[in-house]
Design an enzyme around this catalytic site. Structure first.
Site, PDB file in Angstrom:
ATOM      1  N   HIS A  88       2.212   0.000  -2.447  1.00  0.00           N
ATOM      2  CA  HIS A  88       1.939  -1.160  -3.308  1.00  0.00           C
ATOM      3  C   HIS A  88       1.503  -0.744  -4.713  1.00  0.00           C
ATOM      4  O   HIS A  88       0.958  -1.554  -5.454  1.00  0.00           O
ATOM      5  CB  HIS A  88       0.895  -2.077  -2.665  1.00  0.00           C
ATOM      6  CG  HIS A  88       1.411  -2.783  -1.448  1.00  0.00           C
ATOM      7  ND1 HIS A  88       0.587  -3.386  -0.508  1.00  0.00           N
ATOM      8  CD2 HIS A  88       2.674  -2.983  -1.005  1.00  0.00           C
ATOM      9  CE1 HIS A  88       1.336  -3.908   0.451  1.00  0.00           C
ATOM     10  NE2 HIS A  88       2.598  -3.677   0.181  1.00  0.00           N
ATOM     11  N   VAL A 100      -4.330  -0.003  -3.436  1.00  0.00           N
ATOM     12  CA  VAL A 100      -3.979   0.332  -4.823  1.00  0.00           C
ATOM     13  C   VAL A 100      -5.156   0.974  -5.551  1.00  0.00           C
ATOM     14  O   VAL A 100      -5.118   1.157  -6.762  1.00  0.00           O
ATOM     15  CB  VAL A 100      -3.498  -0.928  -5.597  1.00  0.00           C
ATOM     16  CG1 VAL A 100      -2.226  -1.493  -4.959  1.00  0.00           C
ATOM     17  CG2 VAL A 100      -4.582  -2.006  -5.658  1.00  0.00           C
ATOM     18  N   ASP A 101      -6.216   1.333  -4.792  1.00  0.00           N
ATOM     19  CA  ASP A 101      -7.455   1.807  -5.420  1.00  0.00           C
ATOM     20  C   ASP A 101      -7.502   3.319  -5.675  1.00  0.00           C
ATOM     21  O   ASP A 101      -8.431   3.812  -6.321  1.00  0.00           O
ATOM     22  CB  ASP A 101      -8.667   1.372  -4.570  1.00  0.00           C
ATOM     23  CG  ASP A 101      -8.545   1.790  -3.101  1.00  0.00           C
ATOM     24  OD1 ASP A 101      -8.079   2.913  -2.833  1.00  0.00           O
ATOM     25  OD2 ASP A 101      -8.942   0.995  -2.228  1.00  0.00           O
ATOM     26  N   THR A 125      -5.640  -2.037   8.949  1.00  0.00           N
ATOM     27  CA  THR A 125      -4.566  -2.960   8.600  1.00  0.00           C
ATOM     28  C   THR A 125      -4.172  -3.743   9.845  1.00  0.00           C
ATOM     29  O   THR A 125      -4.172  -3.188  10.942  1.00  0.00           O
ATOM     30  CB  THR A 125      -3.334  -2.224   8.015  1.00  0.00           C
ATOM     31  OG1 THR A 125      -2.198  -3.100   8.044  1.00  0.00           O
ATOM     32  CG2 THR A 125      -2.994  -0.955   8.784  1.00  0.00           C
ATOM     33  N   CYS A 164       2.167  -4.326 -24.960  1.00  0.00           N
ATOM     34  CA  CYS A 164       2.621  -2.929 -25.032  1.00  0.00           C
ATOM     35  C   CYS A 164       2.579  -2.463 -26.486  1.00  0.00           C
ATOM     36  O   CYS A 164       3.132  -3.122 -27.377  1.00  0.00           O
ATOM     37  CB  CYS A 164       4.035  -2.808 -24.482  1.00  0.00           C
ATOM     38  SG  CYS A 164       4.754  -1.156 -24.661  1.00  0.00           S
ATOM     39  N   CYS A 193       9.712  -2.402 -21.508  1.00  0.00           N
ATOM     40  CA  CYS A 193      10.271  -1.054 -21.684  1.00  0.00           C
ATOM     41  C   CYS A 193       9.964  -0.132 -20.511  1.00  0.00           C
ATOM     42  O   CYS A 193      10.484   0.990 -20.456  1.00  0.00           O
ATOM     43  CB  CYS A 193       9.793  -0.443 -22.998  1.00  0.00           C
ATOM     44  SG  CYS A 193       8.055   0.045 -23.015  1.00  0.00           S
ATOM     45  N   ARG A 213      -7.297 -10.483   2.220  1.00  0.00           N
ATOM     46  CA  ARG A 213      -6.761 -11.317   3.296  1.00  0.00           C
ATOM     47  C   ARG A 213      -7.662 -11.384   4.524  1.00  0.00           C
ATOM     48  O   ARG A 213      -7.339 -12.062   5.479  1.00  0.00           O
ATOM     49  CB  ARG A 213      -5.412 -10.773   3.746  1.00  0.00           C
ATOM     50  CG  ARG A 213      -4.382 -10.820   2.661  1.00  0.00           C
ATOM     51  CD  ARG A 213      -3.035 -10.392   3.196  1.00  0.00           C
ATOM     52  NE  ARG A 213      -2.038 -10.481   2.154  1.00  0.00           N
ATOM     53  CZ  ARG A 213      -1.545 -11.631   1.718  1.00  0.00           C
ATOM     54  NH1 ARG A 213      -1.916 -12.774   2.265  1.00  0.00           N
ATOM     55  NH2 ARG A 213      -0.665 -11.650   0.751  1.00  0.00           N
ATOM     56  N   ILE A 224     -14.841   1.942  10.698  1.00  0.00           N
ATOM     57  CA  ILE A 224     -13.875   2.999  10.388  1.00  0.00           C
ATOM     58  C   ILE A 224     -14.608   4.268   9.949  1.00  0.00           C
ATOM     59  O   ILE A 224     -14.206   5.379  10.299  1.00  0.00           O
ATOM     60  CB  ILE A 224     -12.896   2.500   9.304  1.00  0.00           C
ATOM     61  CG1 ILE A 224     -11.991   1.412   9.904  1.00  0.00           C
ATOM     62  CG2 ILE A 224     -12.070   3.640   8.718  1.00  0.00           C
ATOM     63  CD1 ILE A 224     -11.194   0.619   8.889  1.00  0.00           C
ATOM     64  N   GLN A 281      -1.367   1.029   1.775  1.00  0.00           N
ATOM     65  CA  GLN A 281      -1.108  -0.261   1.145  1.00  0.00           C
ATOM     66  C   GLN A 281      -2.144  -0.521   0.053  1.00  0.00           C
ATOM     67  O   GLN A 281      -2.050  -1.512  -0.660  1.00  0.00           O
ATOM     68  CB  GLN A 281      -1.187  -1.376   2.195  1.00  0.00           C
ATOM     69  CG  GLN A 281      -0.148  -1.222   3.299  1.00  0.00           C
ATOM     70  CD  GLN A 281      -0.360  -2.204   4.436  1.00  0.00           C
ATOM     71  OE1 GLN A 281      -1.410  -2.214   5.088  1.00  0.00           O
ATOM     72  NE2 GLN A 281       0.618  -3.046   4.683  1.00  0.00           N
TER      73      GLN A 281
HETATM   74 ZN    ZN Z   1       6.872  -1.732 -23.773  1.00  0.00          ZN
END
Ligand code: ZN
Length: 249
Positions: free
Chosen positions: A122, A104-105, A196, A155, A133, A35, A239, A102
Protein backbone atom coordinates in the site's frame (compact mmCIF):
# COMPACT_ATOMS: atom_id res chain seq x y z
CA UNK A 1 0.90 -29.53 22.47
CA UNK A 2 -0.53 -26.03 22.64
CA UNK A 3 -0.95 -23.97 19.46
CA UNK A 4 1.82 -21.56 20.48
CA UNK A 5 4.26 -24.38 21.27
CA UNK A 6 3.51 -26.08 17.95
CA UNK A 7 3.86 -22.78 16.06
CA UNK A 8 7.23 -22.11 17.75
CA UNK A 9 8.48 -25.51 16.54
CA UNK A 10 7.29 -24.84 13.00
CA UNK A 11 9.04 -21.46 12.94
CA UNK A 12 12.22 -23.07 14.29
CA UNK A 13 12.09 -25.68 11.50
CA UNK A 14 11.13 -23.28 8.68
CA UNK A 15 13.68 -21.78 6.28
CA UNK A 16 11.59 -19.51 4.01
CA UNK A 17 9.08 -17.65 6.14
CA UNK A 18 6.85 -15.07 4.50
CA UNK A 19 5.34 -12.64 7.00
CA UNK A 20 2.22 -10.67 6.11
CA UNK A 21 1.49 -7.73 8.41
CA UNK A 22 -1.48 -5.41 8.81
CA UNK A 23 -2.48 -2.50 11.01
CA UNK A 24 -2.64 -4.65 14.15
CA UNK A 25 1.14 -4.81 14.48
CA UNK A 26 1.39 -1.01 14.59
CA UNK A 27 -1.40 -0.27 17.08
CA UNK A 28 1.01 -1.09 19.94
CA UNK A 29 3.19 1.73 18.55
CA UNK A 30 0.26 4.16 18.91
CA UNK A 31 -0.90 4.15 15.28
CA UNK A 32 -4.68 3.65 15.12
CA UNK A 33 -6.19 0.87 13.02
CA UNK A 34 -8.61 2.70 10.71
CA UNK A 35 -10.84 -0.35 10.24
CA UNK A 36 -10.65 -1.92 13.69
CA UNK A 37 -13.46 -1.82 16.28
CA UNK A 38 -12.26 1.57 17.59
CA UNK A 39 -10.89 2.71 14.24
CA UNK A 40 -11.25 6.18 12.77
CA UNK A 41 -13.37 4.99 9.84
CA UNK A 42 -15.45 2.57 11.86
CA UNK A 43 -16.55 5.47 14.06
CA UNK A 44 -16.77 8.02 11.25
CA UNK A 45 -17.67 6.48 7.86
CA UNK A 46 -17.88 9.98 6.32
CA UNK A 47 -14.14 10.37 6.83
CA UNK A 48 -13.59 7.22 4.77
CA UNK A 49 -15.81 8.52 1.95
CA UNK A 50 -13.80 11.75 1.93
CA UNK A 51 -10.55 9.91 1.54
CA UNK A 52 -11.09 8.54 -1.97
CA UNK A 53 -8.58 9.40 -4.66
CA UNK A 54 -11.28 10.97 -6.83
CA UNK A 55 -12.36 13.38 -4.08
CA UNK A 56 -8.75 14.23 -3.28
CA UNK A 57 -7.89 15.11 -6.86
CA UNK A 58 -11.12 17.04 -7.49
CA UNK A 59 -11.54 19.06 -4.32
CA UNK A 60 -8.94 21.49 -2.85
CA UNK A 61 -10.86 21.45 0.47
CA UNK A 62 -10.35 17.70 0.77
CA UNK A 63 -6.64 18.16 0.08
CA UNK A 64 -6.31 20.93 2.69
CA UNK A 65 -8.01 18.72 5.28
CA UNK A 66 -5.77 15.81 4.26
CA UNK A 67 -2.58 17.90 4.71
CA UNK A 68 -3.74 18.99 8.17
CA UNK A 69 -4.46 15.36 9.08
CA UNK A 70 -0.98 14.35 7.83
CA UNK A 71 0.65 17.05 9.98
CA UNK A 72 -1.11 15.66 13.04
CA UNK A 73 -0.53 11.96 12.33
CA UNK A 74 0.65 9.98 15.37
CA UNK A 75 2.85 7.98 12.98
CA UNK A 76 5.62 10.63 12.87
CA UNK A 77 6.55 10.04 16.49
CA UNK A 78 5.78 6.29 16.54
CA UNK A 79 8.58 3.85 17.34
CA UNK A 80 8.78 0.15 16.41
CA UNK A 81 7.46 -2.15 19.15
CA UNK A 82 8.41 -5.64 20.32
CA UNK A 83 6.42 -7.17 17.44
CA UNK A 84 8.44 -5.28 14.81
CA UNK A 85 11.71 -6.13 16.58
CA UNK A 86 10.82 -9.84 16.67
CA UNK A 87 10.63 -9.81 12.86
CA UNK A 88 14.10 -8.25 12.72
CA UNK A 89 15.32 -11.18 14.85
CA UNK A 90 13.64 -13.57 12.42
CA UNK A 91 15.59 -12.01 9.55
CA UNK A 92 18.87 -12.21 11.51
CA UNK A 93 18.23 -15.94 11.99
CA UNK A 94 18.17 -16.21 8.19
CA UNK A 95 14.55 -17.36 8.05
CA UNK A 96 12.77 -14.34 6.57
CA UNK A 97 12.05 -14.80 2.87
CA UNK A 98 9.84 -11.71 2.53
CA UNK A 99 7.96 -9.26 4.72
CA UNK A 100 4.77 -8.20 2.97
CA UNK A 101 3.05 -5.30 4.71
CA UNK A 102 -0.20 -3.45 4.24
CA UNK A 103 1.12 -0.73 6.55
CA UNK A 104 2.40 2.59 5.20
CA UNK A 105 4.29 3.66 8.35
CA UNK A 106 7.71 2.12 7.45
CA UNK A 107 8.11 0.84 11.01
CA UNK A 108 9.53 -2.47 9.70
CA UNK A 109 12.37 -0.60 7.96
CA UNK A 110 12.91 1.67 10.96
CA UNK A 111 13.03 -1.41 13.23
CA UNK A 112 15.86 -2.80 11.13
CA UNK A 113 14.46 -5.21 8.52
CA UNK A 114 16.30 -4.97 5.18
CA UNK A 115 14.58 -2.83 2.58
CA UNK A 116 14.98 -5.61 0.00
CA UNK A 117 12.91 -8.02 2.13
CA UNK A 118 10.06 -5.56 2.66
CA UNK A 119 7.21 -5.40 0.14
CA UNK A 120 4.93 -2.41 0.82
CA UNK A 121 1.71 -3.26 -1.00
CA UNK A 122 0.00 0.00 0.00
CA UNK A 123 2.99 2.31 -0.44
CA UNK A 124 4.51 4.63 2.16
CA UNK A 125 3.29 7.75 3.95
CA UNK A 126 6.89 9.00 4.23
CA UNK A 127 7.00 10.02 0.56
CA UNK A 128 4.80 12.20 -1.65
CA UNK A 129 4.09 11.68 -5.32
CA UNK A 130 3.13 14.27 -7.94
CA UNK A 131 0.02 13.23 -9.86
CA UNK A 132 1.14 15.11 -12.98
CA UNK A 133 4.84 14.27 -13.42
CA UNK A 134 5.21 11.28 -11.07
CA UNK A 135 8.11 12.81 -9.15
CA UNK A 136 8.57 11.36 -5.65
CA UNK A 137 9.98 13.46 -2.81
CA UNK A 138 10.22 13.13 0.99
CA UNK A 139 6.97 13.79 2.88
CA UNK A 140 8.92 15.88 5.38
CA UNK A 141 9.65 18.52 2.71
CA UNK A 142 5.95 18.84 1.85
CA UNK A 143 4.93 19.00 5.52
CA UNK A 144 7.46 21.78 6.11
CA UNK A 145 5.73 23.78 3.37
CA UNK A 146 2.32 23.18 4.99
CA UNK A 147 3.71 24.33 8.34
CA UNK A 148 5.13 27.42 6.62
CA UNK A 149 1.64 28.39 5.41
CA UNK A 150 0.93 26.56 2.12
CA UNK A 151 -2.38 24.75 2.79
CA UNK A 152 -2.14 22.56 -0.35
CA UNK A 153 1.47 22.54 -1.62
CA UNK A 154 1.88 21.85 -5.34
CA UNK A 155 4.74 20.06 -7.12
CA UNK A 156 7.71 22.46 -7.26
CA UNK A 157 8.67 21.05 -10.68
CA UNK A 158 5.38 21.12 -12.58
CA UNK A 159 2.69 22.58 -10.31
CA UNK A 160 0.80 19.26 -10.15
CA UNK A 161 -1.17 17.90 -7.19
CA UNK A 162 0.91 16.19 -4.48
CA UNK A 163 -0.40 13.21 -2.52
CA UNK A 164 1.16 10.83 -0.04
CA UNK A 165 2.68 7.89 -1.95
CA UNK A 166 0.10 5.46 -0.56
CA UNK A 167 -2.75 3.54 -2.17
CA UNK A 168 -5.96 5.51 -1.49
CA UNK A 169 -9.50 4.21 -1.89
CA UNK A 170 -10.31 4.20 -5.58
CA UNK A 171 -6.63 3.96 -6.51
CA UNK A 172 -5.17 0.98 -8.37
CA UNK A 173 -2.56 -1.18 -6.67
CA UNK A 174 0.86 -1.43 -8.31
CA UNK A 175 0.73 -4.74 -10.23
CA UNK A 176 4.49 -5.46 -10.00
CA UNK A 177 4.40 -5.07 -6.22
CA UNK A 178 1.41 -7.40 -5.83
CA UNK A 179 3.00 -9.96 -8.16
CA UNK A 180 6.18 -9.89 -6.08
CA UNK A 181 4.20 -10.44 -2.87
CA UNK A 182 2.21 -13.36 -4.27
CA UNK A 183 5.29 -14.95 -5.83
CA UNK A 184 7.06 -14.81 -2.46
CA UNK A 185 4.03 -16.40 -0.75
CA UNK A 186 4.11 -19.29 -3.22
CA UNK A 187 7.78 -19.94 -2.28
CA UNK A 188 7.17 -19.94 1.49
CA UNK A 189 7.44 -22.98 3.73
CA UNK A 190 5.61 -21.05 6.46
CA UNK A 191 3.33 -18.04 6.14
CA UNK A 192 2.89 -15.94 9.26
CA UNK A 193 -0.01 -13.46 9.09
CA UNK A 194 0.05 -10.80 11.82
CA UNK A 195 -2.45 -8.13 12.78
CA UNK A 196 -4.68 -8.39 9.75
CA UNK A 197 -8.17 -9.83 9.30
CA UNK A 198 -7.11 -10.93 5.77
CA UNK A 199 -10.10 -9.36 4.06
CA UNK A 200 -8.30 -7.05 1.63
CA UNK A 201 -7.58 -8.62 -1.76
CA UNK A 202 -5.48 -9.42 -3.69
CA UNK A 203 -2.97 -9.53 -0.83
CA UNK A 204 -5.15 -11.80 1.34
CA UNK A 205 -4.95 -14.32 -1.50
CA UNK A 206 -1.33 -14.92 -0.44
CA UNK A 207 -2.65 -17.14 2.36
CA UNK A 208 -4.48 -19.82 0.30
CA UNK A 209 -1.69 -19.57 -2.30
CA UNK A 210 0.94 -20.43 0.30
CA UNK A 211 -1.26 -23.19 1.73
CA UNK A 212 -1.70 -24.81 -1.68
CA UNK A 213 2.07 -24.64 -2.20
CA UNK A 214 2.50 -26.66 1.00
CA UNK A 215 3.32 -23.96 3.56
CA UNK A 216 2.20 -24.04 7.18
CA UNK A 217 -0.11 -21.15 8.00
CA UNK A 218 0.19 -19.38 11.35
CA UNK A 219 -2.18 -16.49 12.12
CA UNK A 220 -1.64 -14.01 14.96
CA UNK A 221 -4.64 -11.73 15.35
CA UNK A 222 -7.03 -10.75 18.11
CA UNK A 223 -10.12 -10.96 15.91
CA UNK A 224 -11.27 -13.81 13.64
CA UNK A 225 -9.77 -13.71 10.14
CA UNK A 226 -11.05 -14.90 6.77
CA UNK A 227 -8.61 -17.85 6.79
CA UNK A 228 -8.75 -19.22 10.34
CA UNK A 229 -10.26 -22.42 8.93
CA UNK A 230 -7.24 -23.24 6.75
CA UNK A 231 -4.64 -22.12 9.32
CA UNK A 232 -2.48 -24.65 11.16
CA UNK A 233 -2.49 -22.38 14.23
CA UNK A 234 -4.50 -19.28 15.16
CA UNK A 235 -3.08 -17.27 18.06
CA UNK A 236 -4.96 -14.43 19.78
CA UNK A 237 -3.36 -12.04 22.25
CA UNK A 238 -0.92 -9.14 22.30
CA UNK A 239 1.28 -9.23 19.19
CA UNK A 240 4.14 -7.65 21.16
CA UNK A 241 4.16 -10.71 23.44
CA UNK A 242 3.39 -13.47 20.94
CA UNK A 243 5.86 -12.55 18.17
CA UNK A 244 8.98 -12.48 20.39
CA UNK A 245 8.04 -16.00 21.57
CA UNK A 246 7.37 -17.24 18.05
CA UNK A 247 10.48 -15.69 16.56
CA UNK A 248 12.70 -16.47 19.58
CA UNK A 249 13.62 -12.81 19.67
ZN1 ZN B 1 5.12 17.34 -10.80
Amino acid sequence: MSDIAAACEWVAAAQRIVVLTGAGISTESGIPDFRGPRGVWTRNPAAEAQSTLQNYLADPQVRRAAWQARLESPAWSAQPNAGHLALVALERRGKLHALVTQNVDELHRIAGNSADRIIEVHGTMRRVMCWSCGRRTPMEEALARVRAGEPDPACSDCGGILKSDTISFGQALVPEVIERALAAAAEADLLLAVGTTLQVYPVAGAVPLAKEAGARIVIVNDQPTAFDDIADAVLGGPIGELLPRLCAA
